[in-house]
Design a protein around this motif. Structure first.
Motif, short mmCIF file in Angstrom:
data_model
loop_
_atom_site.label_atom_id
_atom_site.label_comp_id
_atom_site.label_asym_id
_atom_site.label_seq_id
_atom_site.Cartn_x
_atom_site.Cartn_y
_atom_site.Cartn_z
N UNK A 206 0.78 -6.24 -10.12
CA UNK A 206 0.67 -5.03 -10.92
C UNK A 206 0.35 -3.83 -10.03
N UNK A 207 0.64 -2.66 -10.55
CA UNK A 207 0.32 -1.42 -9.85
C UNK A 207 -1.16 -1.11 -10.07
N UNK A 208 -1.85 -0.89 -8.97
CA UNK A 208 -3.26 -0.47 -8.99
C UNK A 208 -3.25 1.06 -9.02
N UNK A 209 -3.74 1.63 -10.09
CA UNK A 209 -3.56 3.06 -10.36
C UNK A 209 -4.90 3.78 -10.40
N UNK B 15 0.86 -1.18 0.00
CA UNK B 15 0.00 0.00 0.00
C UNK B 15 0.89 1.23 0.00
N UNK B 16 0.79 2.01 -1.07
CA UNK B 16 1.64 3.18 -1.22
C UNK B 16 0.91 4.47 -0.95
N UNK B 17 1.66 5.55 -0.97
CA UNK B 17 1.09 6.88 -0.74
C UNK B 17 0.23 7.33 -1.92
N UNK B 18 0.58 6.89 -3.13
CA UNK B 18 -0.15 7.31 -4.33
C UNK B 18 -0.88 6.14 -4.95
N UNK B 19 -0.24 4.98 -5.09
CA UNK B 19 -0.89 3.81 -5.65
C UNK B 19 -0.39 2.56 -4.95
N UNK B 20 -1.09 1.47 -5.19
CA UNK B 20 -0.82 0.20 -4.51
C UNK B 20 -0.31 -0.84 -5.49
N UNK B 21 0.21 -1.95 -4.93
CA UNK B 21 0.60 -3.10 -5.74
C UNK B 21 -0.30 -4.26 -5.34
N UNK B 22 -0.95 -4.89 -6.34
CA UNK B 22 -1.81 -6.04 -6.11
C UNK B 22 -1.08 -7.31 -6.54
N UNK B 23 -1.43 -8.40 -5.90
CA UNK B 23 -0.88 -9.72 -6.21
C UNK B 23 -2.09 -10.64 -6.44
#
Length: 193
Positions: A47-50, A25-33
Motif C-alpha cells: 500500500x501507499x504510505x501517505x 521510497x518516492x519523492x512524495x510518498x512511499x510504498x510499504x510491503x
C-alpha cells in the motif's frame, strides 16, 4: 440519533504485523510491503504510505462553491477538484494546512472555518486520510501565490452548489474528494434550514 444507527462506525483493528518493508521510497510518498498475521494465516499487503491531506470547500455568500481544474497525470484528465494539499509540513495542524492551501491554490482567505468531514481516500490501497473543511466569509488573499507545473494553469470557477451537486450525480465530475465535499456541504446547509 436512533440507537440503531449509533453502532455504525469504523472500528480500530490491529492484527500483528510480522514484517513491514519499504518497497519503494518516492519523492512524495512511499510504498510499504507488509506481512500480517490474520486469522489462522498470514496475508501480504502492499500500500501507499501517505502523509495525509486537507481539502477546502470554499462557499461564497451566494452559495457558490470554488472549483479548480488541473491536469492529473494518472487519470489523463483535467478534472474538477476542491483546493487541496498534503499534510507535509511537520507539526502543522490540518486547519492551518487548509488555510495555507486555500491561499496557495486560489489566492483566497476565509473568515470562518469548520470541519466538514474526514475520509480515507482508498483504504484498500493507501493509508491517506483527508480532512475536508467548509470555509466561508471568503475574500482575496493579501498576495498572489506563484504556481508551477500542473498548478501553473489551474482554472478557477465559482459554481452554484446545486449545479455542482447535479454535475456529481450526473457523473460529469468524478473526483472523490470533490464529490464528498459537495454532497456533505449540501446536506449541512439542508440541515441548517
Amino acid at each position: 440519533m436512533p440507537e440503531s444507527i449509533e453502532h455504525l462506525r469504523d472500528e480500530p483493528f490491529a492484527p500483528e504485523v510480522l514484517r513491514s518493508d519499504l518497497a519503494y521510497q518516492g519523492a512524495v510518498w512511499n510504498v510499504r510491503d507488509d506481512l500480517v498475521r490474520y486469522g489462522e494465516g498470514e496475508i501480504r499487503r502492499q500500500y501507499v504510505e501517505h502523509t495525509g491531506a486537507v481539502a477546502i470547500l470554499a462557499l461564497d455568500d451566494e452559495d457558490r462553491v470554488l472549483l479548480i481544474q488541473q491536469y492529473r497525470h494518472p487519470i489523463r484528465h483535467r478534472d474538477w477538484e476542491l483546493p487541496a494539499g498534503l499534510l507535509d509540513i511537520a507539526g502543522e495542524e490540518p486547519l492551518e494546512a487548509a488555510k495555507r492551501e486555500l491561499a496557495e491554490e486560489a489566492d483566497l482567505v476565509a473568515d470562518r472555518w469548520e470541519p466538514l468531514v474526514s475520509s480515507w481516500t482508498t483504504p484498500g490501497g493507501n493509508d491517506e486520510v483527508i480532512h475536508l473543511f467548509l470555509a466561508t466569509g471568503i475574500s482575496s488573499a493579501p498576495a498572489a501565490h506563484e504556481r508551477e507545473d500542473e498548478e501553473a494553469d489551474i482554472r478557477v470557477e465559482w459554481v452554484p452548489l446545486g449545479e455542482a451537486v447535479d454535475a456529481v450525480l450526473d457523473g460529469r465530475m468524478r473526483n472523490g474528494i470533490l464529490t464528498i465535499g459537495v454532497l456533505a456541504t449540501a446536506q449541512r446547509l439542508r440541515d441548517r434550514s
